[in-house]
Design an enzyme around this catalytic site. Structure first.
Site, short mmCIF file in Angstrom:
data_model
loop_
_atom_site.label_atom_id
_atom_site.label_comp_id
_atom_site.label_asym_id
_atom_site.label_seq_id
_atom_site.Cartn_x
_atom_site.Cartn_y
_atom_site.Cartn_z
N LYS A 242 48.67 47.14 34.81
CA LYS A 242 47.52 46.84 33.95
C LYS A 242 47.62 45.50 33.23
O LYS A 242 46.61 44.88 32.92
CB LYS A 242 47.34 47.97 32.93
CG LYS A 242 46.80 49.24 33.55
CD LYS A 242 46.43 50.25 32.47
CE LYS A 242 45.64 51.42 33.04
NZ LYS A 242 46.49 52.35 33.83
N GLU B 41 38.31 50.56 25.67
CA GLU B 41 38.40 52.01 25.52
C GLU B 41 39.58 52.47 26.37
O GLU B 41 39.97 51.80 27.32
CB GLU B 41 37.12 52.73 25.94
CG GLU B 41 36.22 52.06 26.93
CD GLU B 41 36.74 51.92 28.33
OE1 GLU B 41 37.68 52.67 28.69
OE2 GLU B 41 36.21 51.05 29.05
N SER C 66 52.74 51.65 40.94
CA SER C 66 51.90 51.02 39.91
C SER C 66 52.50 51.04 38.52
O SER C 66 52.21 50.17 37.70
CB SER C 66 50.51 51.68 39.90
OG SER C 66 50.62 53.08 39.74
C1 LIG Z 1 46.02 53.29 34.71
C2 LIG Z 1 46.99 53.54 35.79
C3 LIG Z 1 46.57 53.86 37.10
C4 LIG Z 1 45.14 54.07 37.49
O1 LIG Z 1 44.32 52.96 37.39
P1 LIG Z 1 43.83 52.12 38.66
O2 LIG Z 1 42.74 51.28 38.12
O3 LIG Z 1 43.33 53.12 39.68
O4 LIG Z 1 44.98 51.37 39.17
C5 LIG Z 1 47.54 53.99 38.09
N1 LIG Z 1 48.84 53.88 37.80
C6 LIG Z 1 49.28 53.60 36.55
C7 LIG Z 1 50.74 53.48 36.31
C8 LIG Z 1 48.38 53.43 35.51
O5 LIG Z 1 48.83 53.16 34.28
#
Ligand SMILES: *Cc1c(COP(=O)(O)O)cnc(C)c1O
Length: 406
Positions: free
Chosen positions: A98, A120, A387
């Site tokens: 993010k 938000e 992610s």
């Molecule tokens: C917020 C988040 C997601 C989901 O958001 P996307 O916009 O689909 O990437 C996925 N993995 C993590 C670790 C997150 O914090």
């Protein structure tokens, strides 16, 4: 609950920012000028080498890019099929992808002369990344959050406040994410001259889905180069979890022209198949408009937005980014789902074979990898976009895994 409208009935729908039939801009008239301003400022920034130099410097020295592409040798051996690589977005500052987008939009807001940021957040992860970047750039930060979510995510509320952000509890409706989104929109309409709305995924009205994608493209730019360096060929498949879809589109994007590379998005299969028990938009969702964009939406027969469920808060959303809707319909990307159970199991497996605790969101992608790898051969390569890291999920894990001897 917001009603899903037929886009053909919406006057402002016929604008740029389409991915096939999807995307567009379905907003009140009062926001059209602000979105136009943002679109132009973004186009100018994109063409400005100085903007890119600042962005790249912060991504490198502050966020920790490039992230490693790690060969998961023990997991590969255990599964006995494809060679598995993990793109380590979990190693970034604040623990997830993010931050890529937040730095980009923060710099853009500064460039536009907007000193106030609103956002938000549901789980609080986007709120923390936004508060972090506002502290870094000296911007005022207001984060809207449903009071129910604030109760569930107390630690992230504290983090945001510690970083200097104001967290505004929202008491309307179900006191969760969609109510916080409504409040943030209301704030933006009122304060649009001084305020940038920092959206957290590839959602919302044009130009957000395109812009947020571009800020995450760095993931596949690096990964493509890294896999060619390590293996001298492209992966068989790239796998990523899909909430709004920002980490997935970032991981897919540079591979889209490589037709032999499968792109696999993993949605939250939750606890069942019934509407309300999952957040798999391509498993029962239908095209509709939600929060400014036309995409697949989980909705009931009357077009009311359905409730969703996932063990991972970051995947728990009724709609999906419009570019994924287009990639789905064209067949270029495939979408599958992993259940709560499978994601929890994948978390334990990755923890014990590689010493890496994934975020529960990312664990959905790992679960698909665990399913797919043994069906492939030694010459195949699977690249999983990790992610985020799992520290934030320890409370849930401790609760959910207690009876399984984990
Ligand atoms: C917020 C988040 C997601 C989901 O958001 P996307 O916009 O689909 O990437 C996925 N993995 C993590 C670790 C997150 O914090």
């Amino acid at each position: 609950m917001s009603t899903v409208v037929n886009p053909d009935l919406t006057a402002s729908g016929n604008v740029a920012g389409r991915f096939g039939a999807y995307g567009g801009r379905y907003v009140p008239e009062t926001l059209v000028a602000a979105l136009d301003e943002l679109e132009h400022a973004y186009a100018e920034a994109q063409a400005d080498p100085e903007f890119h130099a600042r962005l790249d410097a912060l991504l490198t020295d502050y966020a920790g890019r490039p992230t490693p592409l790690y060969f998961a040798e023990r997991l590969t051996e255990k599964l006995g099929g494809a060679r598995i690589y993990l793109k380590r977005e979990d190693l970034l500052h604040t623990g997830a992808h993010k931050i890529n987008n937040c730095i980009g939009q923060g710099l853009l807001a500064q460039r536009m002369g907007k000193q106030r940021i609103i956002a938000e957040t549901g789980a609080g992860q986007h709120g923390v990344a936004t508060a972090t970047v506002c502290a870094l750039l000296g911007l005022e930060c207001v984060v809207y959050m449903g009071e129910e979510d604030m109760r569930r995510q107390e630690l992230n509320v504290y983090r945001m406040r510690l970083l200097g952000a104001e967290v505004r509890g929202v008491t309307s409706g179900s006191r969760t994410l969609k109510d916080a989104i409504n409040e943030a929109m209301r704030d933006w309409v009122t304060n649009v001259r001084t305020t940038h709305y920092l959206l957290g995924s590839v959602l919302g009205a044009h130009p957000y889905p395109m812009m947020v994608r571009d800020f995450h493209r760095v993931i596949s730019k690096e990964a493509r180069r890294q896999i060619l360096e390590k293996e001298n060929r492209l992966p068989t498949a790239v796998i990523a979890c899909v909430g709004g879809g920002s980490n997935a589109i970032g991981a897919f994007y540079e591979f889209i022209p490589d037709k032999d590379v499968r792109l696999i998005g993993v949605e939250a299969g939750g606890s069942g198949e019934r509407l309300g028990t999952h957040a798999a938009r391509f498993r029962g969702g239908a095209p509709g408009v939600l929060q400014g964009t036309y995409s697949y939406v989980l909705q009931d027969d009357d077009g009311q937005v359905a409730l969703t469920h996932s063990v991972s808060a970051g995947l728990d959303y009724a709609s999906i980014g419009p570019e994924h809707a287009a990639l789905h319909d064209s067949g270029r990307a495939e979408y599958t789902a992993a259940s709560d159970e499978q994601a929890l199991e994948a978390t334990v497996t990755l923890a014990r074979t590689e010493g890496i605790l994934p975020a529960l969101e990312s664990a959905h992608a790992v679960a698909e990898c665990i399913r797919l790898a043994p069906t492939l051969g030694r010459h195949d390569i699977l690249m999983v976009n990790l992610s985020g890291r799992g520290d934030k999920d320890m409370g849930i894990l401790a609760r959910e895994l207690k009876l399984k001897g984990a």
